[in-house]
Enzyme design. Structure first.
Site, PDB file in Angstrom:
ATOM      1  N   LEU A 186       0.812  -1.209   0.000  1.00 52.41           N
ATOM      2  CA  LEU A 186       0.000   0.000   0.000  1.00 52.41           C
ATOM      3  C   LEU A 186       0.849   1.264   0.000  1.00 52.41           C
ATOM      4  O   LEU A 186       1.663   1.475   0.904  1.00 52.41           O
ATOM      5  CB  LEU A 186      -0.924  -0.002   1.226  1.00 52.41           C
ATOM      6  CG  LEU A 186      -1.878   1.189   1.357  1.00 52.41           C
ATOM      7  CD1 LEU A 186      -2.858   1.234   0.188  1.00 52.41           C
ATOM      8  CD2 LEU A 186      -2.615   1.150   2.684  1.00 52.41           C
ATOM      9  N   ASP A 187       0.658   2.088  -1.035  1.00 51.34           N
ATOM     10  CA  ASP A 187       1.318   3.397  -1.165  1.00 51.34           C
ATOM     11  C   ASP A 187       2.839   3.303  -1.164  1.00 51.34           C
ATOM     12  O   ASP A 187       3.535   4.246  -0.779  1.00 51.34           O
ATOM     13  CB  ASP A 187       0.863   4.351  -0.046  1.00 51.34           C
ATOM     14  CG  ASP A 187      -0.617   4.665  -0.117  1.00 51.34           C
ATOM     15  OD1 ASP A 187      -1.160   4.687  -1.239  1.00 51.34           O
ATOM     16  OD2 ASP A 187      -1.243   4.892   0.935  1.00 51.34           O
TER      17      ASP A 187
END
Length: 300
Positions: A244-245
């Site tokens: 994530l990210d």
């Protein structure tokens, strides 16, 4: 109609650039790469109009280059060029692609409720600064339907949440296949994609995260920035991976804030950075300027 005007612009661009190509190369650094490649292009009557190169540690590192060229009769010659270049690529252990400027990338935009990043992309597209074929907009909310359909772009509403994620993605994947999509842009699409969806589109999903990564990964970054008392907020555009990210970063920018700004005011200020950072990243991808190496990018 807006879409007819844009399509006329894009068609004129295709016709103007029917003889222009781009050669993108990544390989182990060694002597003779540029000399060999430029000599090859010369044999086909190509004129190089832009050449960018970068060596990551010249002593045994990785070499990257992007070469844009004009070549009369390129569409006719392209098959022979690619076939002959295969021999050169094997000599230098290259990863390579020939891209043709007149083949605009078919693009899908995913969006949730907030329209500012979507609007920026559509404005850039209308003005001729974003050279893409925007084929479809997909959303888990109806909020932007009127905006999108006013431009004669197909809008597909697919409600989404984590409980039905696989079913939703099956519908989305079918649409992406039906519309022959080359690039997916998450313009504040507030859903996490499954590993299967990401794996189907490696380095072809661009996200905008509303913080200056690696600070404030995940949800509610403005609220967390306000609680931390930061003086700079930012935005980051990156390729999506299963972490994530944490995918390869393409572009970042910042805005200054101070103690008088609430979390809501920070959100308003941050939207400016989000819009321009995403637009830059998408534009550079469309122009084949972004080369991925491990979890980093080289941007020419």
């Amino acid at each position: 109609m807006v879409n007819n005007f844009v399509q006329d612009q894009l068609q004129a661009y295709r016709e103007k650039n029917e003889d222009r190509g781009r050669l993108i190369i990544k390989c182990p650094d060694q002597p003779g790469i540029v000399a060999t490649v430029t000599a090859f292009l010369k044999e086909y009557g190509a004129n190089i109009v832009e050449l960018s190169q970068y060596s990551m540690n010249p002593d045994g590192g990785t070499f990257f280059t992007r070469i844009e060229f004009d070549c009369p009769g390129l569409k006719v010659k392209s098959g022979d060029m690619e076939k002959e270049f295969q021999e050169i690529s094997e000599t230098f252990s290259m990863q390579w692609t020939f891209n043709y400027v007149s083949d605009l990338k078919r693009t899908a935009i995913f969006v949730s409720k907030e329209p500012h990043c979507l609007l920026e992309l559509l404005w850039e597209w209308q003005s001729g600064n974003l050279l893409a074929d925007i084929a479809i907009v997909i959303s888990n909310h109806e909020d932007t339907r009127e905006i999108v359909e006013s431009m004669n772009i197909p809008f597909h509403y697919i409600p989404a949440n984590k409980e039905i994620r696989k079913e939703v993605e099956a519908q989305q994947l079918k649409l992406l296949k039906d519309y022959k999509i080359d690039l997916i842009v998450l313009a504040r699409y507030m859903q996490i994609l499954t590993p299967e969806f990401v794996a189907a589109h490696p380095n072809r999903i661009i996200n905008i995260h509303h913080s200056f990564l690696p600070a404030f990964i995940g949800a509610r970054p403005y609220e967390r920035a306000y609680a931390r008392g930061v003086k700079l907020i930012g935005a980051t555009s990156h390729y999506v991976t299963n972490d994530l990210d944490e995918g390869p970063i393409i572009e970042q920018d910042i805005e200054r804030v101070d103690h008088r700004d609430s979390a809501e005011e920070m959100k308003k200020i941050g939207r400016s950075a989000e819009r321009r950072v995403l637009a830059h990243a998408v534009k550079w991808h469309l122009e084949d300027r972004v080369l991925v190496h491990e979890n980093k990018t080289v941007v020419f």
